[in-house]
Design a protein around this motif. Structure first.
Motif, PDB file in Angstrom:
ATOM      1  N   VAL A  45      64.190  43.534  21.909  1.00  0.00           N
ATOM      2  CA  VAL A  45      64.931  43.742  23.167  1.00  0.00           C
ATOM      3  C   VAL A  45      64.163  44.699  24.064  1.00  0.00           C
ATOM      4  O   VAL A  45      64.008  44.454  25.278  1.00  0.00           O
ATOM      5  CB  VAL A  45      66.347  44.285  22.877  1.00  0.00           C
ATOM      6  CG1 VAL A  45      67.072  44.593  24.190  1.00  0.00           C
ATOM      7  CG2 VAL A  45      67.155  43.293  22.066  1.00  0.00           C
ATOM      8  N   LEU A  46      63.665  45.776  23.490  1.00  0.00           N
ATOM      9  CA  LEU A  46      62.921  46.760  24.275  1.00  0.00           C
ATOM     10  C   LEU A  46      61.631  46.176  24.827  1.00  0.00           C
ATOM     11  O   LEU A  46      61.206  46.516  25.940  1.00  0.00           O
ATOM     12  CB  LEU A  46      62.616  47.989  23.415  1.00  0.00           C
ATOM     13  CG  LEU A  46      63.836  48.791  22.941  1.00  0.00           C
ATOM     14  CD1 LEU A  46      63.421  49.842  21.924  1.00  0.00           C
ATOM     15  CD2 LEU A  46      64.556  49.428  24.118  1.00  0.00           C
ATOM     16  N   ILE A  62      68.770  64.824  13.480  1.00  0.00           N
ATOM     17  CA  ILE A  62      67.512  65.558  13.492  1.00  0.00           C
ATOM     18  C   ILE A  62      66.290  64.640  13.527  1.00  0.00           C
ATOM     19  O   ILE A  62      65.233  65.010  14.032  1.00  0.00           O
ATOM     20  CB  ILE A  62      67.422  66.518  12.280  1.00  0.00           C
ATOM     21  CG1 ILE A  62      66.436  67.654  12.552  1.00  0.00           C
ATOM     22  CG2 ILE A  62      67.076  65.769  11.007  1.00  0.00           C
ATOM     23  CD1 ILE A  62      66.948  68.685  13.495  1.00  0.00           C
ATOM     24  N   MET A  63      66.424  63.413  13.011  1.00  0.00           N
ATOM     25  CA  MET A  63      65.283  62.499  12.981  1.00  0.00           C
ATOM     26  C   MET A  63      65.320  61.480  14.123  1.00  0.00           C
ATOM     27  O   MET A  63      64.634  60.460  14.071  1.00  0.00           O
ATOM     28  CB  MET A  63      65.222  61.779  11.637  1.00  0.00           C
ATOM     29  CG  MET A  63      64.875  62.692  10.470  1.00  0.00           C
ATOM     30  SD  MET A  63      63.232  63.436  10.616  1.00  0.00           S
ATOM     31  CE  MET A  63      62.203  62.040  10.153  1.00  0.00           C
ATOM     32  N   ALA A  64      66.084  61.781  15.157  1.00  0.00           N
ATOM     33  CA  ALA A  64      66.201  60.876  16.301  1.00  0.00           C
ATOM     34  C   ALA A  64      64.850  60.435  16.871  1.00  0.00           C
ATOM     35  O   ALA A  64      64.684  59.271  17.245  1.00  0.00           O
ATOM     36  CB  ALA A  64      67.050  61.518  17.399  1.00  0.00           C
ATOM     37  N   PRO A  65      63.828  61.323  16.962  1.00  0.00           N
ATOM     38  CA  PRO A  65      62.545  60.900  17.532  1.00  0.00           C
ATOM     39  C   PRO A  65      61.860  59.778  16.752  1.00  0.00           C
ATOM     40  O   PRO A  65      60.998  59.085  17.300  1.00  0.00           O
ATOM     41  CB  PRO A  65      61.704  62.189  17.485  1.00  0.00           C
ATOM     42  CG  PRO A  65      62.707  63.292  17.509  1.00  0.00           C
ATOM     43  CD  PRO A  65      63.846  62.779  16.703  1.00  0.00           C
ATOM     44  N   SER A  71      57.611  55.445  22.646  1.00  0.00           N
ATOM     45  CA  SER A  71      56.529  54.561  23.081  1.00  0.00           C
ATOM     46  C   SER A  71      57.043  53.154  23.379  1.00  0.00           C
ATOM     47  O   SER A  71      56.375  52.378  24.070  1.00  0.00           O
ATOM     48  CB  SER A  71      55.441  54.486  22.007  1.00  0.00           C
ATOM     49  OG  SER A  71      55.955  53.951  20.804  1.00  0.00           O
ATOM     50  N   ARG A  72      58.235  52.823  22.877  1.00  0.00           N
ATOM     51  CA  ARG A  72      58.785  51.476  23.079  1.00  0.00           C
ATOM     52  C   ARG A  72      59.615  51.372  24.356  1.00  0.00           C
ATOM     53  O   ARG A  72      60.065  50.296  24.719  1.00  0.00           O
ATOM     54  CB  ARG A  72      59.617  51.062  21.871  1.00  0.00           C
ATOM     55  CG  ARG A  72      58.806  51.024  20.576  1.00  0.00           C
ATOM     56  CD  ARG A  72      59.573  50.402  19.445  1.00  0.00           C
ATOM     57  NE  ARG A  72      58.793  50.419  18.212  1.00  0.00           N
ATOM     58  CZ  ARG A  72      57.876  49.535  17.882  1.00  0.00           C
ATOM     59  NH1 ARG A  72      57.607  48.541  18.726  1.00  0.00           N
ATOM     60  NH2 ARG A  72      57.220  49.607  16.745  1.00  0.00           N
ATOM     61  N   GLY A  73      59.849  52.482  25.015  1.00  0.00           N
ATOM     62  CA  GLY A  73      60.608  52.457  26.259  1.00  0.00           C
ATOM     63  C   GLY A  73      61.306  53.779  26.479  1.00  0.00           C
ATOM     64  O   GLY A  73      61.509  54.546  25.530  1.00  0.00           O
TER      65      GLY A  73
END
Length: 228
Positions: A45-46, A62-65, A71-73
Motif C-alpha cells: 500500500v505504501l 518503544i519499537m515504533a521506528p 523510508s517507506r513513506g
C-alpha cells in the motif's frame, strides 16, 4: 518553579535522556535476531503512495521506528504534550518519524480534523490504541473515528522479545534487551466501519479491533518465545 520541575524541564537533561533511549533501541535492534512477519500488505500500500493508519498497544510503543520504517513513506505519530509524551516524540523524531502532539483537552472532533489533514497530505498516522493514559489494553474511541472518517487501510502492529525490561508504568512499558530474539509483526484490520454506524455497531467494531490487536500482540509473544 521548584527544583524537580526545573530538572524535568531541562533541555540538556531531556536531550541526554533522548540520546540514551535512542542508543539503547538501536543497540537492542542491532544486536538481536528479529523476525519480521506480515508487513508485505502494508508495504505494498505504501509503495503505491497511499497513507495508512498504524495501531499498536502503548506497551509496545518503544519499537515504533522498526514497526514502521520511515523510508517507506512519511508518518506522524501521535504524542501527548506532557513531559513523557514530548520525550517520546523527540526519540521517534531521531529515527525520522514525525509527531503530532495531542493536548489533553482536545476533543475527538478536533483530533480527527488534525489526523485527516495529515492523511490527506499523504502522511500515514501511527498511534497507541490505549494511549496516552489508558486504561491499558482498552481501545479508545479515536481509532474508530479515524477509520470511519478516512476510509484508509488500518494495520495492527506489535513487537515482542524473549528478554525485555518492563517498567512500572500504567501500561507496563516494554523495552527489549540487547542480544536476544525478537519478533516484529503486522496484520491488517479489514473491518469496514460504516460512516453512519450507530453506537451499538461502533462498539461492536471497537471490541473487534481490541480483540484483533490482542491477538497480534499474543502472536508476536509466541514467535519471540514468550508464550505460556
Amino acid at each position: 518553579m521548584n527544583l524537580r520541575k526545573k530538572i524535568a524541564d531541562s533541555a540538556w537533561l531531556n536531550r541526554s535522556v533522548e540520546a540514551v533511549i535512542t542508543a539503547w533501541i538501536r543497540m537492542a535492534h542491532g544486536t538481536s535476531r528479529w523476525e519480521r512477519i506480515g508487513f508485505e500488505p502494508m508495504d505494498a500500500v505504501l509503495a503505491e503512495g497511499e497513507p495508512v493508519i498504524v495501531i499498536l498497544w502503548h506497551q509496545r510503543l518503544i519499537m515504533a521506528p522498526y514497526l514502521f520504517e520511515p523510508s517507506r513513506g512519511p508518518i506522524c505519530t501521535l504524542t501527548s504534550t506532557g513531559r513523557a509524551g514530548r520525550l517520546a516524540g523527540q526519540v521517534v523524531a531521531r529515527f525520522g518519524l514525525g509527531t503530532l502532539p495531542m493536548k489533553s483537552h482536545d476533543r475527538n472532533v478536533a483530533l480527527t480534523r488534525k489526523v485527516m489533514v495529515q492523511l490527506k497530505a499523504g502522511s500515514s498516522v501511527g498511534m497507541a490504541a490505549d494511549g496516552p493514559r489508558g486504561p491499558a489494553r482498552v481501545v479508545a474511541d479515536a481509532p474508530m473515528a479515524w477509520a470511519r472518517a478516512s476510509r484508509k487501510r488500518v494495520f495492527l502492529v506489535s513487537f515482542s522479545a524473549r528478554r525485555v525490561l518492563e517498567f512500572g508504568t500504567w501500561d507496563r512499558m516494554w523495552m527489549p534487551m540487547p542480544f536476544t530474539r525478537g519478533c516484529l509483526m503486522c496484520q491488517e484490520w479489514d473491518n469496514n466501519v460504516p460512516r453512519n454506524a450507530d453506537a451499538e455497531t461502533v462498539e461492536h467494531h471497537r471490541q473487534n479491533l481490541q480483540d484483533a490487536l490482542n491477538e497480534v500482540t499474543a502472536a508476536s509473544d509466541a514467535k519471540a518465545g514468550r508464550a505460556g
